[in-house]
Structure formats: structure tokens, C-alpha cells
Scaffold this motif. Structure first.
Motif, PDB file in Angstrom:
ATOM      1  N   ILE A  27       0.809  -1.211   0.000  1.00 13.44           N
ATOM      2  CA  ILE A  27       0.000   0.000   0.000  1.00 13.44           C
ATOM      3  C   ILE A  27       0.847   1.268   0.000  1.00 13.44           C
ATOM      4  CG2 ILE A  27      -0.214   0.252   2.507  1.00 13.44           C
ATOM      5  CD1 ILE A  27      -3.214   0.874   2.021  1.00 13.44           C
ATOM      6  N   ALA A  28       2.100   1.167   0.491  1.00 12.29           N
ATOM      7  CA  ALA A  28       2.968   2.343   0.542  1.00 12.29           C
ATOM      8  C   ALA A  28       3.461   2.764  -0.838  1.00 12.29           C
ATOM      9  CB  ALA A  28       4.165   2.080   1.452  1.00 12.29           C
ATOM     10  N   ASP A  29       3.235   1.925  -1.858  1.00 13.80           N
ATOM     11  CA  ASP A  29       3.782   2.233  -3.183  1.00 13.80           C
ATOM     12  C   ASP A  29       3.239   3.539  -3.745  1.00 13.80           C
ATOM     13  OD1 ASP A  29       5.524   1.086  -5.386  1.00 13.80           O
ATOM     14  OD2 ASP A  29       3.670   1.459  -6.494  1.00 13.80           O
ATOM     15  N   SER A  30       2.020   3.912  -3.363  1.00 12.88           N
ATOM     16  CA  SER A  30       1.435   5.148  -3.874  1.00 12.88           C
ATOM     17  C   SER A  30       1.735   6.354  -2.980  1.00 12.88           C
ATOM     18  CB  SER A  30      -0.084   4.993  -4.010  1.00 12.88           C
ATOM     19  OG  SER A  30      -0.663   4.727  -2.738  1.00 12.88           O
ATOM     20  N   LEU A  31       2.547   6.138  -1.928  1.00 15.84           N
ATOM     21  CA  LEU A  31       2.794   7.196  -0.959  1.00 15.84           C
ATOM     22  C   LEU A  31       4.239   7.688  -0.999  1.00 15.84           C
ATOM     23  CD1 LEU A  31       0.938   5.540   2.049  1.00 15.84           C
ATOM     24  CD2 LEU A  31       0.006   7.088   0.320  1.00 15.84           C
ATOM     25  N   ILE A  32       4.481   8.765  -0.276  1.00 16.24           N
ATOM     26  CA  ILE A  32       5.817   9.344  -0.211  1.00 16.24           C
ATOM     27  C   ILE A  32       6.769   8.450   0.583  1.00 16.24           C
ATOM     28  CG2 ILE A  32       7.110  11.285   0.772  1.00 16.24           C
ATOM     29  CD1 ILE A  32       4.814  13.086   0.047  1.00 16.24           C
ATOM     30  N   SER A  33       6.232   7.629   1.464  1.00 16.10           N
ATOM     31  CA  SER A  33       7.043   6.867   2.422  1.00 16.10           C
ATOM     32  C   SER A  33       8.211   6.114   1.803  1.00 16.10           C
ATOM     33  CB  SER A  33       6.156   5.878   3.177  1.00 16.10           C
ATOM     34  OG  SER A  33       5.129   6.545   3.862  1.00 16.10           O
ATOM     35  N   VAL A  34       8.033   5.569   0.607  1.00 21.53           N
ATOM     36  CA  VAL A  34       9.067   4.697   0.033  1.00 21.53           C
ATOM     37  C   VAL A  34       9.802   5.338  -1.148  1.00 21.53           C
ATOM     38  CG1 VAL A  34       7.889   2.590   0.768  1.00 21.53           C
ATOM     39  CG2 VAL A  34       7.361   3.575  -1.479  1.00 21.53           C
ATOM     40  N   LEU A  35       9.585   6.629  -1.386  1.00 21.37           N
ATOM     41  CA  LEU A  35      10.163   7.267  -2.576  1.00 21.37           C
ATOM     42  C   LEU A  35      11.678   7.140  -2.637  1.00 21.37           C
ATOM     43  CD1 LEU A  35       8.221  10.620  -3.075  1.00 21.37           C
ATOM     44  CD2 LEU A  35       7.882   8.433  -4.209  1.00 21.37           C
ATOM     45  N   ALA A  36      12.341   7.420  -1.521  1.00 21.20           N
ATOM     46  CA  ALA A  36      13.800   7.442  -1.538  1.00 21.20           C
ATOM     47  C   ALA A  36      14.372   6.070  -1.875  1.00 21.20           C
ATOM     48  CB  ALA A  36      14.329   7.925  -0.182  1.00 21.20           C
ATOM     49  N   HIS A  37      13.847   5.040  -1.216  1.00 21.76           N
ATOM     50  CA  HIS A  37      14.365   3.692  -1.467  1.00 21.76           C
ATOM     51  C   HIS A  37      13.933   3.183  -2.845  1.00 21.76           C
ATOM     52  CE1 HIS A  37      16.351   2.477   2.285  1.00 21.76           C
ATOM     53  NE2 HIS A  37      15.537   3.346   2.864  1.00 21.76           N
ATOM     54  N   ARG A  38      12.727   3.516  -3.276  1.00 18.96           N
ATOM     55  CA  ARG A  38      12.291   3.061  -4.605  1.00 18.96           C
ATOM     56  C   ARG A  38      13.151   3.660  -5.703  1.00 18.96           C
ATOM     57  NH1 ARG A  38       6.334   4.098  -5.448  1.00 18.96           N
ATOM     58  NH2 ARG A  38       6.954   6.170  -6.169  1.00 18.96           N
ATOM     59  N   SER A  39      13.533   4.921  -5.538  1.00 21.26           N
ATOM     60  CA  SER A  39      14.401   5.539  -6.542  1.00 21.26           C
ATOM     61  C   SER A  39      15.737   4.812  -6.612  1.00 21.26           C
ATOM     62  CB  SER A  39      14.602   7.024  -6.239  1.00 21.26           C
ATOM     63  OG  SER A  39      15.259   7.210  -4.995  1.00 21.26           O
ATOM     64  N   GLN A  40      16.221   4.336  -5.460  1.00 21.09           N
ATOM     65  CA  GLN A  40      17.460   3.560  -5.455  1.00 21.09           C
ATOM     66  C   GLN A  40      17.272   2.213  -6.154  1.00 21.09           C
ATOM     67  OE1 GLN A  40      20.641   4.547  -4.175  1.00 21.09           O
ATOM     68  NE2 GLN A  40      21.119   2.803  -5.507  1.00 21.09           N
ATOM     69  N   ASP A  41      16.109   1.576  -5.933  1.00 21.56           N
ATOM     70  CA  ASP A  41      15.818   0.312  -6.604  1.00 21.56           C
ATOM     71  C   ASP A  41      15.872   0.478  -8.121  1.00 21.56           C
ATOM     72  OD1 ASP A  41      15.399  -0.929  -4.167  1.00 21.56           O
ATOM     73  OD2 ASP A  41      13.226  -0.687  -4.220  1.00 21.56           O
ATOM     74  N   ILE A  42      15.201   1.515  -8.620  1.00 23.18           N
ATOM     75  CA  ILE A  42      15.161   1.732 -10.071  1.00 23.18           C
ATOM     76  C   ILE A  42      16.533   2.126 -10.596  1.00 23.18           C
ATOM     77  CG2 ILE A  42      14.160   3.161 -11.903  1.00 23.18           C
ATOM     78  CD1 ILE A  42      11.609   3.334 -10.211  1.00 23.18           C
ATOM     79  N   LEU A  43      17.225   2.995  -9.856  1.00 26.42           N
ATOM     80  CA  LEU A  43      18.569   3.411 -10.268  1.00 26.42           C
ATOM     81  C   LEU A  43      19.501   2.206 -10.368  1.00 26.42           C
ATOM     82  CD1 LEU A  43      20.831   5.481 -10.789  1.00 26.42           C
ATOM     83  CD2 LEU A  43      21.084   5.667  -8.299  1.00 26.42           C
ATOM     84  N   THR A  44      19.474   1.341  -9.373  1.00 30.23           N
ATOM     85  CA  THR A  44      20.334   0.156  -9.386  1.00 30.23           C
ATOM     86  C   THR A  44      20.045  -0.708 -10.608  1.00 30.23           C
ATOM     87  OG1 THR A  44      20.451   0.144  -6.975  1.00 30.23           O
ATOM     88  CG2 THR A  44      20.997  -1.912  -8.097  1.00 30.23           C
ATOM     89  N   ASP A  45      18.767  -0.844 -10.938  1.00 31.52           N
ATOM     90  CA  ASP A  45      18.379  -1.641 -12.093  1.00 31.52           C
ATOM     91  C   ASP A  45      18.850  -0.986 -13.393  1.00 31.52           C
ATOM     92  OD1 ASP A  45      16.744  -4.125 -12.663  1.00 31.52           O
ATOM     93  OD2 ASP A  45      15.755  -2.710 -14.013  1.00 31.52           O
ATOM     94  N   LEU A  46      18.702   0.333 -13.482  1.00 29.07           N
ATOM     95  CA  LEU A  46      19.164   1.067 -14.672  1.00 29.07           C
ATOM     96  C   LEU A  46      20.667   0.880 -14.877  1.00 29.07           C
ATOM     97  CD1 LEU A  46      17.244   4.462 -14.251  1.00 29.07           C
ATOM     98  CD2 LEU A  46      16.955   2.865 -16.160  1.00 29.07           C
ATOM     99  N   LEU A  47      21.428   1.034 -13.806  1.00 32.33           N
ATOM    100  CA  LEU A  47      22.887   0.918 -13.915  1.00 32.33           C
ATOM    101  C   LEU A  47      23.314  -0.511 -14.238  1.00 32.33           C
ATOM    102  CD1 LEU A  47      23.955   3.190 -10.918  1.00 32.33           C
ATOM    103  CD2 LEU A  47      24.123   3.728 -13.357  1.00 32.33           C
ATOM    104  N   ALA A  48      22.653  -1.489 -13.614  1.00 32.27           N
ATOM    105  CA  ALA A  48      23.010  -2.888 -13.864  1.00 32.27           C
ATOM    106  C   ALA A  48      22.730  -3.260 -15.318  1.00 32.27           C
ATOM    107  CB  ALA A  48      22.229  -3.797 -12.918  1.00 32.27           C
ATOM    108  N   ARG A  49      21.631  -2.810 -15.845  1.00 35.97           N
ATOM    109  CA  ARG A  49      21.305  -3.127 -17.243  1.00 35.97           C
ATOM    110  C   ARG A  49      22.285  -2.465 -18.201  1.00 35.97           C
ATOM    111  NH1 ARG A  49      17.015  -0.555 -18.252  1.00 35.97           N
ATOM    112  NH2 ARG A  49      16.756  -1.475 -20.321  1.00 35.97           N
ATOM    113  N   ARG A  50      22.733  -1.250 -17.867  1.00 34.07           N
ATOM    114  CA  ARG A  50      23.709  -0.587 -18.725  1.00 34.07           C
ATOM    115  C   ARG A  50      25.082  -1.254 -18.649  1.00 34.07           C
ATOM    116  NH1 ARG A  50      19.694   2.473 -18.572  1.00 34.07           N
ATOM    117  NH2 ARG A  50      19.395   4.285 -19.909  1.00 34.07           N
ATOM    118  N   ALA A  51      25.344  -1.859 -17.506  1.00 34.26           N
ATOM    119  CA  ALA A  51      26.626  -2.567 -17.352  1.00 34.26           C
ATOM    120  C   ALA A  51      26.537  -3.994 -17.883  1.00 34.26           C
ATOM    121  CB  ALA A  51      27.030  -2.581 -15.883  1.00 34.26           C
ATOM    122  N   GLY A  52      25.314  -4.402 -18.273  1.00 34.02           N
ATOM    123  CA  GLY A  52      25.143  -5.734 -18.803  1.00 34.02           C
ATOM    124  C   GLY A  52      25.006  -6.789 -17.744  1.00 34.02           C
TER     125      GLY A  52
END
Length: 428
Positions: free
Chosen positions: A395-420
Motif C-alpha cells: 500500500i505504501a507504493d502510492s505514498l511518499i514513504s518509500v520514494l527514496a528507497h524506490r528511486s534507489q531500486d530503479i537506479l540500481t536496475d538502470l545501472l546494472a542493465r547498462r553494465a550488462g
């Protein structure tokens, strides 16, 4: 028509995508940051633009800003925003964890202006998103057509515009000028003369409905306002500290790894932590306002509980709502001039996402732990969804509570995919 190519294109410059923009700037990858563009349809950044009443507060601690839970030493913290604006001492003296909504909105605009590498394009609205496919049919990127005719192509797309407003079918016959959703409140109400003796009806029993009900007394001081609540009465959010632990970013892993039937049960049990309730201090203020009216007059407001709208039409220039009393089963008409909906948002994925899924040939949108839509292993381009994955991420996915950590999750995925590399089922 201009055509531009970027590495990452994020639709919407709200809290979710701004948190990601900051994470990208702080990632140390200048190439990724310089190749990231945010699209914002409005001329500036505002949080909950049409509910920015001067007295409205955030229900979330300022420590759950865009960055603090990920990087407390970041220059993009809410506290640093206050410090740079010379208000830190005064805010501390307020003795609250809950800033005014307008102040948090100002913080978001400050963050947007403080970005040095990630670019934001204002007044840009996405009209259509199409996949760009390689020779083997796999997705290699995305083409986003803007309403002004420009086209932006990207490898990775991030959708962070939120859900679509929900207008119940019973109100579908009402003309647009007689109906206001909470997502349009301040813009639409500003078009009505303050001295207009409007008979207004607010539908809904949650925070947004209650805020409109309260605000109407100031915005339209000659109005008479009725609030219709389907439940037994207005209620407060569940604020137990034990229950609130389910909003910890660390709980996302537990929720994501649970069976679908367990997720559904948890979401149902957590409903009153975020939906169908009011912040306790605001509920007290609302009740006090009604008490004063009854004691001192004039009594121009009413909250009708256990009442549902079963019909709506325009008759002789008036809006007529057929109201069913859930206790007696009787139905009676209520005549008014204006209906305001605090009915929330469509629980489905946003229309933009559903249309995109259809173009890619996906029947059901499924997302990874890193919020990436499952497109198959051969896909080079990716699409990430922010704020609409409650059924898999809690339920927190639509709230501010997890924004900071979610941005890290997506960033990590973006960087890993670019690194192959492989991200596996979770992001770090």
C-alpha cells in the motif's frame, strides 16, 4: 516537429520522478544524469496542485522526503530546503513532523530547480507512447509523441504520473460544469464567484472529500454544503506505530515475496491506514466547525452518513441526486447546484500504461521487484512504473514513504542493465 533522443525519459515531475532524478544525479554517473529528461505537463512543479489549501498538511513525516531515508547527507533534503530559505528555526519551533502541504510543494519545486544535470521540460504532455522494436521484435526503446507534435525517443521510460481520477458511473450523465473531482478542486472552484449562493454536495468520506467540504466554507462563503458518506461516519486513519511498520521500505521485500492471496488480504486489512479515513487533528477541526454552527449558527453544513447516491441527473436547471438511506432503504431526491467528488482514483493501471501494454502485446502488466515491466529477457529498452504497484509492492507504493528507497531500486536496475549485469529478483 522536433525529434530528440535521450537515455531515460520520465513522464511526470511529481515526487516519484523527482526522487529518481536526484538519485540519478547523486549516482556518480554523469552520462546517465545528462541523458535523463523529465516531462511535466504544467508550467511548474506543484504537489497535489488542486488541494493546496493554506491549512492542509502532509500526513507523512518530513523525514520521508525525496532523499533522507536513502542519503541523509544529501543536499536535497527537506531540512536543507528550510535552511536555504531561512525557515529552519521557525519550522523546528512548530514542533511537528508534518509540514504544510504548500511547504512540501515548495520543497519539490526547489529540488526541481536545484538539479544540475537532469533536465525538466515543462508544458510537455505525452499524447502517445509507442514501442520501438528491433529486427527480432524485441523492444529496443520507446517513442513518445507530445501534444505539441514533438517526438522524444528513449531507451528507458519511467511512468510516474499517478492514477486517473475515478468518476463513478452513477455521475456519468451530469454535465462537466456541474461536476468537480478533487483533482480539479482549486482550479475549478476559482471560476465561481465568491458571493454565489451555491448548494454544493461533496461525495466521499476520506481526506480529500473532507478537505473540499471544509474549504468550501471559505472559498464560497454563501454556499450551503452537504457531505454524503456511505459508511457509518467519518473515521480517522489507523495510526498505530505497529501498523505503520508496514510502511517501512524494508517491508516491500516481504510483501513482494508473499503469495498473491496474502498480498490481497494485507491490502484489505491496511485500507484504513491510507484510504477511507481522515487525519485525526483534521477530523477534530471538522467536528468542531459543525459544533459551532449548531450552537451559534448559521447552520449551513451537514454530514449525512449511511447514504449512497443511486441516481444523478439535471432537471429544470438543477442537479438532482437520488439518495438511498442504507438504514431504512428509502430513496429521496436532493436538489443542488454542484457535485464535488472525493471518490479517489481508478485502481487500474493508468490509461497511458494500459494503452502502452496493448501496443506491446501484453495482456497483464507484471512488474519486477525493481518496478520494471516484464517484457521478456530479449528486451533492451525498459519501462518502469512508479506509484501504481500496490498489488505487488504494498500500500505504501502510492505514498511518499518509500520514494527514496524506490528511486534507489530503479537506479540500481538502470545501472546494472547498462553494465550488462543481472539484477535478479531484487534490487539492492
Amino acid at each position: 516537429m522536433a525529434v530528440r533522443e535521450v537515455g531515460v525519459l520520465a513522464i511526470g515531475a511529481g515526487p516519484a520522478n523527482l526522487a529518481l532524478a536526484v538519485a540519478i544525479e547523486e549516482s556518480g554517473s554523469a552520462e546517465l544524469a545528462d541523458g535523463t529528461l523529465l516531462l511535466e505537463q504544467s508550467p511548474d512543479v506543484k504537489w497535489q496542485r488542486d488541494l493546496l489549501m493554506p491549512w492542509a498538511r502532509s500526513q507523512v513525516s518530513f523525514l520521508k522526503d525525496l532523499v533522507t531515508l536513502r542519503n541523509p547527507s544529501s543536499r536535497f533534503t527537506f531540512l536543507n530546503f528550510l535552511h536555504e530559505h531561512g525557515r529552519l528555526d521557525e519550522f523546528v519551533n512548530l514542533g511537528t513532523f508534518h509540514p504544510f502541504r504548500w511547504e512540501f510543494s515548495d520543497y519539490l519545486q526547489w529540488v526541481a530547480k536545484s538539479l544540475e544535470r537532469v533536465e525538466i521540460r515543462y508544458g510537455a504532455r505525452a499524447a502517445q507512447v509507442d514501442p520501438v522494436c528491433g529486427a527480432d521484435g524485441s523492444v529496443s526503446g520507446w517513442s513518445v509523441l507530445l501534444t505539441d507534435g514533438d517526438e522524444i525517443r528513449c531507451r528507458d521510460l519511467v511512468v510516474g504520473g499517478g492514477r486517473d481520477p475515478r468518476v463513478p458511473e452513477v455521475f456519468s450523465a451530469l454535465p462537466a460544469d456541474r461536476l468537480i473531482h478533487s483533482a480539479q478542486y482549486r482550479t475549478r472552484i476559482a471560476g465561481i464567484a465568491r458571493d454565489e449562493p451555491v448548494r454544493a454536495v461533496v461525495v466521499g468520506g476520506a481526506q480529500s472529500a473532507a478537505e473540499m467540504f471544509y474549504a468550501l466554507h471559505e472559498n464560497l462563503p454563501q454556499s450551503r454544503v452537504t457531505m454524503l458518506v456511505r459508511s457509518i461516519g467519518l473515521q480517522t486513519y489507523q495510526t498505530s506505530k505497529f501498523v505503520n511498520e508496514l510502511f517501512f521500505p524494508s517491508f516491500v521485500d516481504e510483501f513482494y515475496d508473499s503469495p498473491p492471496e496474502v498480498r490481497a488480504q494485507l491490502l484489505d486489512e491496511m485500507r484504513f491506514t491510507n484510504y477511507a479515513g481522515l487525519a485525526p487533528p483534521f477530523l477534530d477541526e471538522l467536528y468542531t466547525m459543525l459544533y459551532r454552527q449548531k450552537a451559534l449558527g448559521p447552520q449551513r453544513s451537514e454530514v449525512r452518513a449511511m447514504t449512497e447516491v443511486v441516481g444523478a441527473r439535471v432537471e429544470d436547471g438543477e442537479v438532482v441526486l437520488d439518495l438511498r438511506d442504507r438504514l431504512s432503504g428509502k430513496t429521496e431526491p436532493l436538489r443542488c447546484d454542484l457535485v464535488l467528488l472525493g471518490t479517489g482514483y481508478d485502481p487500474r493501471k493508468p490509461a497511458l500504461v494500459r494503452e502502452l501494454a496493448a501496443r506491446v502485446g501484453i495482456e497483464a502488466v507484471e512488474v519486477s521487484r525493481a518496478h520494471r515491466v516484464e517484457l521478456g529477457e530479449s528486451a533492451w529498452g525498459a519501462v518502469y512504473l512508479q506509484g501504481v504497484n500496490e498489488e505487488t509492492h504494498g500500500i505504501a507504493d502510492s505514498l511518499i514513504s518509500v520514494l527514496a528507497h524506490r528511486s534507489q531500486d530503479i537506479l540500481t536496475d538502470l545501472l546494472a542493465r547498462r553494465a550488462g549485469g543481472s539484477t535478479g529478483s531484487r534490487s539492492a
